[in-house]
Structures are given as C-alpha cells and as structure tokens.
Write an enzyme that holds these catalytic residues in place. Structure first.
Site, PDB file in Angstrom:
ATOM      1  N   PHE A 145      61.943 -39.687   5.970  1.00 21.85           N
ATOM      2  CA  PHE A 145      63.181 -40.461   5.886  1.00 21.85           C
ATOM      3  C   PHE A 145      62.820 -41.941   5.837  1.00 21.85           C
ATOM      4  O   PHE A 145      62.225 -42.477   6.758  1.00 21.85           O
ATOM      5  CB  PHE A 145      64.138 -40.211   7.066  1.00 21.85           C
ATOM      6  CG  PHE A 145      65.413 -40.991   6.893  1.00 21.85           C
ATOM      7  CD1 PHE A 145      66.439 -40.508   6.088  1.00 21.85           C
ATOM      8  CD2 PHE A 145      65.572 -42.253   7.476  1.00 21.85           C
ATOM      9  CE1 PHE A 145      67.601 -41.256   5.890  1.00 21.85           C
ATOM     10  CE2 PHE A 145      66.730 -42.991   7.279  1.00 21.85           C
ATOM     11  CZ  PHE A 145      67.744 -42.494   6.481  1.00 21.85           C
ATOM     12  N   ASP A 231      55.820 -46.949   8.041  1.00 21.54           N
ATOM     13  CA  ASP A 231      57.245 -47.192   8.275  1.00 21.54           C
ATOM     14  C   ASP A 231      57.504 -46.957   9.759  1.00 21.54           C
ATOM     15  O   ASP A 231      57.626 -45.821  10.211  1.00 21.54           O
ATOM     16  CB  ASP A 231      58.097 -46.254   7.409  1.00 21.54           C
ATOM     17  CG  ASP A 231      59.602 -46.454   7.642  1.00 21.54           C
ATOM     18  OD1 ASP A 231      59.968 -47.135   8.631  1.00 21.54           O
ATOM     19  OD2 ASP A 231      60.392 -45.931   6.831  1.00 21.54           O
ATOM     20  N   LYS A 272      65.615 -51.931  12.594  1.00 22.51           N
ATOM     21  CA  LYS A 272      66.289 -51.433  13.791  1.00 22.51           C
ATOM     22  C   LYS A 272      66.095 -52.344  15.025  1.00 22.51           C
ATOM     23  O   LYS A 272      66.725 -53.377  15.099  1.00 22.51           O
ATOM     24  CB  LYS A 272      65.870 -49.983  14.054  1.00 22.51           C
ATOM     25  CG  LYS A 272      66.370 -49.059  12.926  1.00 22.51           C
ATOM     26  CD  LYS A 272      66.430 -47.592  13.285  1.00 22.51           C
ATOM     27  CE  LYS A 272      67.224 -46.811  12.253  1.00 22.51           C
ATOM     28  NZ  LYS A 272      66.432 -45.965  11.376  1.00 22.51           N
TER      29      LYS A 272
HETATM   30  C1  LIG Z   1      66.569 -45.911   9.866  1.00 20.35           C
HETATM   31  C2  LIG Z   1      65.321 -45.802   9.074  1.00 20.35           C
HETATM   32  C3  LIG Z   1      65.208 -46.392   7.797  1.00 20.35           C
HETATM   33  C4  LIG Z   1      66.362 -47.077   7.106  1.00 20.35           C
HETATM   34  O1  LIG Z   1      66.883 -48.156   7.817  1.00 20.35           O
HETATM   35  P1  LIG Z   1      68.366 -48.671   7.473  1.00 20.35           P
HETATM   36  O2  LIG Z   1      68.509 -49.910   8.298  1.00 20.35           O
HETATM   37  O3  LIG Z   1      69.306 -47.597   7.871  1.00 20.35           O
HETATM   38  O4  LIG Z   1      68.408 -48.944   6.021  1.00 20.35           O
HETATM   39  C5  LIG Z   1      63.984 -46.307   7.160  1.00 20.35           C
HETATM   40  N1  LIG Z   1      62.938 -45.662   7.713  1.00 20.35           N
HETATM   41  C6  LIG Z   1      63.019 -45.071   8.928  1.00 20.35           C
HETATM   42  C7  LIG Z   1      61.818 -44.391   9.492  1.00 20.35           C
HETATM   43  C8  LIG Z   1      64.208 -45.107   9.638  1.00 20.35           C
HETATM   44  O5  LIG Z   1      64.293 -44.499  10.831  1.00 20.35           O
END
Ligand SMILES: *Cc1c(COP(=O)(O)O)cnc(C)c1O
Length: 424
Positions: A145, A231, A272
């Site tokens: 994700f 990520d 986040k």
């Molecule tokens: C939440 C998330 C995203 C996307 O972030 P948004 O601010 O919702 O666009 C990308 N990668 C990971 C691992 C995430 O948990």
C-alpha cells in the site's frame, strides 16, 4: 445554512447524502480528541486504537504542536516556492539531521511523497545509471500500500483499489513480499532503477518480514546499482519502537547509524506522523547524488514546504524525541503482544497476533469474507475502544504512542471482554 450537529445519526446522514461514498467508516461520529482519547457527539469517551492510521503518534491535539501551528498561522502560512521563506530552511536542516540524509524534498500527502520518490528514481536511472529513455523498471511488493494516485494504484494488488481506473502506468514489476530470492531474480534486469518497499506492510495487515529482510534487500540492490526506497509513511517516526523501522532493533532515541542494526535506504519517504495529525506534510529524504537530479521546474507543489507545515513538522518531530515515544512504543508493544498472545491461546476466535512496537494486528480465526473482524470492531466501539479492520479478517491495533502502561492494560481488558463475547 450550516447545520449544527446534535446527534451522531444526523452527522452520518449528512455525510451519506452529500459526501462521496469512498470510505466505509465505523458508525461513530467524533467531535473531540485529547492524547489517547476521543469523544463522540453524544459525549461518549473512547480510546483511539488507530491513531488516524499512525498519523497521530503524538496523541490528539498535542499542545506543543498546536501552539506551533497557532503561532505560525498568525504570522505567515503560504508563500509558494516562488519565493524563499524563513521557516523552510530551518525545517530542512532539522529534518535532514534528524534522519541523517543530505537533502529533503517536502510535499503534502503520503501519496505525493511516494510519487516524488518514483519520479526521482526514474530520473536518476536515466541520468546516473544510464537506463535507456522510458525503459526504467521499479520493483514493488505484492499486497503493497503506497497511496491512491493513478500511478500508485497501477501496481496495487487490491482489485477494489484498481478496477476501472485504468489504463495503468507501466514500468513496475511485482514480487512477493519478504522474498529476497525473487528480488535477486528481477534485479537481473539492468533497467531496474529502484525497489520500493514498506519495512512492515501496514495496510496489508501488519506483515512483519524476516528480521534481516531490509538489510538483505539493501545489499542485493547495492550490488546491482538499484535504489532502495523505504516507504515509512506508516512505520516511521517511532511507531514500531525505533525512530524508523529500518533502524532494526536499535534502542536509541533519534538517528544514530549504528552499523549492526540500521539499514540506510537510498530514499526515505515520510508522511502521516511527521505533522502529528495537524496538517498534511510529507517528505522524501535522500543524499545529494540522488536528490541533485531534480532541477528547477521539474517537480513541486504549491503547498509543499509551506511555513505552516514546516513549523508544525518541526514541533511534531521534537515531541517524538523529547517524549521518548520510540522507547514507549517498544515497551508497550511488548506488553500488548504478550497480553494478546494469552488471548490467542485461550480463545479459538483469535488466530494470532503480530507486529512491532505499537503497530500490531490480531488475525481473526474466521473466513476472510466473513464480517467477524468488523463486528468485533463495532463491539469494541460500544465498549469504548476504536479500531478498524484491515484487509481480510484482521484488526489493526495502533494507539497513539503517548499511551501509559495503565491505559494499555485497560485497553487489553476491553479487548479481552469483547473477544470473550465472540467466543460464544
Ligand atoms: C498512508 C500511507 C500512504 C499514503 O499516504 P496518504 O497521506 O494517505 O496519501 C502511503 N504509504 C503508506 C505505507 C501508507 O501507510
């Protein structure tokens, strides 16, 4: 006329009628938050066990971040990058030293951070690695994700996130998560420029890979002159019990580069919790030999690097360090998994618990298509704890990192009570 909300059902009806149905929320309408607590419109108090998908690691409405936001909101909020501003430079110095990289490229949402990293990786591939134009390949993991843009969903395994959003962006190849042998096979292709990966797959259901997975992936990538892109939008910033998940089991606060535990990715994506839930801020960090491929006019965002977001992010990162949130996440995570393990052994309805720090999941022992995890979350809500099911029959448990041990035990008692109900 703007309606005043007097009841949860009224708020839900409004969202249902006037908002796109792109989410399926638990039926609770929140109106206030403080620390680990949330209150609904009727005044009922809850423990937050989702933390806005790990965006509010610092707890709701943290006073120090709030003060930074308010002060900057009355001073200067947005100039665009057409001009310099007096907060961006100090923020860039702070965050690069904090995480140990030469440079940062600030954006707003997580998905934008991922897009940024993908663009930099491709450009680096053409200009530094010598890949032929438009031939760059980026390796990703199954069940990843990384966000919701049309390029990112192009390499998603989630049919619901992909279907009827094509045509899809080419240039991505998928391998099983936690599979170094599969990685080594695809790395034979000299057009591969990067491997984009989550050190723990959060959305997929908190899949924790082998202890040495990231270390081995990094070595495999290095051998083929391929960039490792971590990520850490969900796993980073103290969530998994160290500053970053790529710190391994390092127990220091902040960035240290201990050789035996830390694996430095070539690019680090954060979002986040970088702003403690106040304001969308994301960032891509890399060293000069990578970041320098980006020249004026080639990438950007009107709001990226704005003084308000920069001030908020500095405060949010200071809170993480000063309140030793990584240490707390490590300590409480251990207690949480121990308590859940007891439930797993006692009750057939739970299959297993897994996770790291305070990013954990409990797998429900029922068909992935059944609604048991959802029903449990509704019952948890009724008992004063908010969590959300994720893919399959899995409940993710990720409270704010400012939780106390006593509060955590209180929460485990609530979970036990609900599990017991479902055992019948
Ligand atoms: C939440 C998330 C995203 C996307 O972030 P948004 O601010 O919702 O666009 C990308 N990668 C990971 C691992 C995430 O948990």
């Amino acid at each position: 006329m703007i309606e005043t909300i007097n009841s949860s059902s009224q708020a839900i009806a409004l969202e249902d009628k006037y908002g796109a149905h792109n989410y399926h929320p638990l039926p609770v309408v929140l109106s206030r938050g403080e620390g680990v607590y949330l209150w609904d419109v009727e005044g009922k108090k809850y423990y937050d066990f989702l933390s806005a998908y790990s965006a509010v690691n610092q707890g709701h409405c943290h006073p120090r971040i709030k003060d930074a936001l308010i002060e900057q909101a009355g001073t200067l909020t947005l100039t665009s990058r057409a001009f310099y501003n007096d907060v961006l430079g100090p923020f860039e110095k702070y965050i690069t030293e904090y995480f140990g990289f030469d440079k940062v490229l600030p954006m707003n949402t997580g998905a934008e951070g991922v897009e940024t990293a993908l663009k930099i990786a491709r450009k680096w591939g053409y200009e530094r690695k010598g890949v032929d134009e438009n031939q760059a390949v980026i390796v990703v993991a199954e069940n990843n994700f990384h966000g919701r843009t049309s390029t990112i969903i192009s390499f998603s395994s989630d049919g619901n996130a992909r279907k009827n959003f094509g045509p899809y962006t080419p240039g991505f190849v998928k391998i099983p998560y936690n599979d170094i042998a599969a990685l080594e096979v695809v790395l034979q292709d000299k057009n591969v420029v990067a491997f984009l990966v989550e050190p723990i797959q959060g959305e997929a259901g908190v899949y924790t890979p082998a202890e040495d997975f990231i270390r081995n992936a990094s070595e495999a990538c290095k051998a083929k002159n391929v960039l490792l892109i971590a990520d850490e939008i969900q796993t980073g910033i103290a969530r998994t019990g160290s500053l970053l998940a790529v710190c391994g089991n390092c127990t220091c606060e902040g960035h240290c580069e201990k050789q035996d535990t830390y694996t430095k990715p070539d690019m680090l994506i954060l979002g986040k919790a970088i702003s403690g839930g106040f304001y969308p801020v994301s960032a891509v960090l890399a060293d000069n030999h990578i970041m320098d491929v980006i020249k004026p006019g080639q990438h950007g965002s009107t709001f990226g690097g704005n003084p308000l977001g920069a001030k908020v992010a500095i405060a949010a990162l200071e809170v993480v360090r000063d309140e030793k949130l990584a240490q707390n996440a490590r300590k409480l995570g251990k207690i949480f998994r121990e308590r859940m393990q007891i439930l797993v052994e006692k009750y057939k309805i739970l299959k297993l618990v897994r996770g790291k720090g305070l990013l954990n999941a409990v797998v429900v022992n029922d068909s992935p298509d059944s609604s048991t995890a959802w029903d449990m979350c509704v019952s948890l809500k009724d008992n004063g704890l908010l969590a959300k099911p994720t893919h399959g029959n899995i409940i993710r448990f990720a409270p704010p990192l400012v939780m106390t041990e006593e509060q955590l035990h209180d929460c485990c008692d609530i979970i036990e009570k609900v599990v017991k109900e479902f055992e019948k």
